[in-house]
Scaffold this motif. Sequence first.
Motif, PDB file in Angstrom:
ATOM      1  N   VAL A 141       0.855  -1.186   0.000  1.00 14.26           N
ATOM      2  CA  VAL A 141       0.000   0.000   0.000  1.00 14.26           C
ATOM      3  C   VAL A 141       0.891   1.236   0.000  1.00 14.26           C
ATOM      4  CG1 VAL A 141      -1.778   1.303   1.227  1.00 14.26           C
ATOM      5  CG2 VAL A 141      -1.825  -1.200   1.255  1.00 14.26           C
ATOM      6  N   SER A 142       0.615   2.175  -0.883  1.00 15.73           N
ATOM      7  CA  SER A 142       1.386   3.410  -0.954  1.00 15.73           C
ATOM      8  C   SER A 142       0.464   4.586  -1.239  1.00 15.73           C
ATOM      9  CB  SER A 142       2.476   3.316  -2.049  1.00 15.73           C
ATOM     10  OG  SER A 142       1.897   3.047  -3.308  1.00 15.73           O
ATOM     11  N   ASN A 143       1.007   5.795  -1.097  1.00 15.45           N
ATOM     12  CA  ASN A 143       0.344   7.072  -1.387  1.00 15.45           C
ATOM     13  C   ASN A 143      -0.676   7.492  -0.330  1.00 15.45           C
ATOM     14  OD1 ASN A 143       1.810   7.436  -3.721  1.00 15.45           O
ATOM     15  ND2 ASN A 143       0.197   6.659  -5.061  1.00 15.45           N
ATOM     16  N   ASN A 144      -1.651   6.648  -0.054  1.00 11.37           N
ATOM     17  CA  ASN A 144      -2.714   7.035   0.863  1.00 11.37           C
ATOM     18  C   ASN A 144      -3.303   5.803   1.524  1.00 11.37           C
ATOM     19  OD1 ASN A 144      -4.588   8.707   2.190  1.00 11.37           O
ATOM     20  ND2 ASN A 144      -4.865   9.967   0.364  1.00 11.37           N
ATOM     21  N   ILE A 145      -4.139   6.005   2.523  1.00 18.31           N
ATOM     22  CA  ILE A 145      -4.786   4.903   3.220  1.00 18.31           C
ATOM     23  C   ILE A 145      -5.827   4.263   2.312  1.00 18.31           C
ATOM     24  CG2 ILE A 145      -6.282   4.301   5.150  1.00 18.31           C
ATOM     25  CD1 ILE A 145      -4.968   6.535   6.745  1.00 18.31           C
ATOM     26  N   VAL A 146      -5.841   2.939   2.249  1.00 15.66           N
ATOM     27  CA  VAL A 146      -6.887   2.219   1.520  1.00 15.66           C
ATOM     28  C   VAL A 146      -7.880   1.703   2.548  1.00 15.66           C
ATOM     29  CG1 VAL A 146      -5.573   0.043   1.518  1.00 15.66           C
ATOM     30  CG2 VAL A 146      -7.434   0.395  -0.123  1.00 15.66           C
ATOM     31  N   SER A 147      -9.132   2.045   2.333  1.00 17.90           N
ATOM     32  CA  SER A 147     -10.177   1.711   3.292  1.00 17.90           C
ATOM     33  C   SER A 147     -11.108   0.653   2.721  1.00 17.90           C
ATOM     34  CB  SER A 147     -10.979   2.966   3.651  1.00 17.90           C
ATOM     35  OG  SER A 147     -12.011   2.656   4.554  1.00 17.90           O
ATOM     36  N   GLY A 148     -11.414  -0.343   3.539  1.00 21.28           N
ATOM     37  CA  GLY A 148     -12.371  -1.369   3.148  1.00 21.28           C
ATOM     38  C   GLY A 148     -11.900  -2.230   1.999  1.00 21.28           C
ATOM     39  N   CYS A 169     -11.181  -7.412   4.188  1.00 22.78           N
ATOM     40  CA  CYS A 169      -9.828  -7.550   4.733  1.00 22.78           C
ATOM     41  C   CYS A 169      -9.506  -6.443   5.731  1.00 22.78           C
ATOM     42  CB  CYS A 169      -8.802  -7.548   3.601  1.00 22.78           C
ATOM     43  SG  CYS A 169      -9.057  -8.865   2.394  1.00 22.78           S
ATOM     44  N   GLY A 170      -9.999  -5.217   5.473  1.00 26.22           N
ATOM     45  CA  GLY A 170      -9.775  -4.134   6.413  1.00 26.22           C
ATOM     46  C   GLY A 170      -9.194  -2.894   5.771  1.00 26.22           C
ATOM     47  N   THR A 171      -8.706  -1.996   6.624  1.00 26.12           N
ATOM     48  CA  THR A 171      -8.119  -0.726   6.203  1.00 26.12           C
ATOM     49  C   THR A 171      -6.623  -0.761   6.478  1.00 26.12           C
ATOM     50  OG1 THR A 171     -10.170   0.493   6.611  1.00 26.12           O
ATOM     51  CG2 THR A 171      -8.120   1.760   6.609  1.00 26.12           C
ATOM     52  N   PHE A 172      -5.827  -0.295   5.502  1.00 28.04           N
ATOM     53  CA  PHE A 172      -4.376  -0.406   5.604  1.00 28.04           C
ATOM     54  C   PHE A 172      -3.717   0.926   5.249  1.00 28.04           C
ATOM     55  CE2 PHE A 172      -6.208  -4.476   4.544  1.00 28.04           C
ATOM     56  CZ  PHE A 172      -5.601  -5.351   5.438  1.00 28.04           C
TER      57      PHE A 172
END
Length: 228
Positions: A141-148, A169-172
């Motif tokens: 994961v890069s740049n910003n938070i991935v949600s859901g 899976c969740g937020t990372f």
Amino acid sequence: MAAAVRTVSTTTTKDNNMKEHKNKNNVVDQCEEHDADDDNKCCETEKELDLGPLVSLKEHLDKDKDDESLRKWKEQLLGNVDVSAVGESKDPEVKIVRLSITSPDREEDIILPIPFTNEPKKTLFVLKEGSKFRMKFTFTVSNNIVSGLKYTNVVWKAGVRVDSRNRMCGTFSPQLEPYAYELEEETTPTGFFARGTYLSRTKFIDDDRKCYLDVSYHFEIRKTWGGQ
């Protein structure tokens, strides 16, 4: 919920009823259409947020940086974000690096590197009937938070859908090291009618319906592990 950091203005909730599709006579050419319907139904059951404009994570971290109380609050909210993995982009970037299958009946895992290099309609891997296995995947994961972030998988045999799974899976948050995620243990079916070739479609999407991986492949269930 948005994949990137946003400024929330107001929130509303909306409940929708699901309509179950039970057409088991669909052919392989109709798979993508039915799969899209499943994704839409999944979204309709979730509560929706009326969100403001997207804000990049870097901009959000820099904003009000001189206010110590706000800075501490943001650190608690965002967790251990790797600043070196944060970019100017408002959209998160998720890269699925590898899919693998583990089984207590095997000494080595079945590795499915991304992107797949198999030929169309050629079997990508073989599972033994009646065997227990788990699907694992590695992603960055890069740049910003991935949600859901969601994992969806639909399986057909002879044009008939035989299995469908959706896993939240969740937020990372962004980080340089890849994440590793493991799904629950499954057991392959047994018997003459269970053996044969299957078509599977695997997708990874987030709350904003952004798709990070969409692959279709064939696998087989046999009496033995075959050439694996």
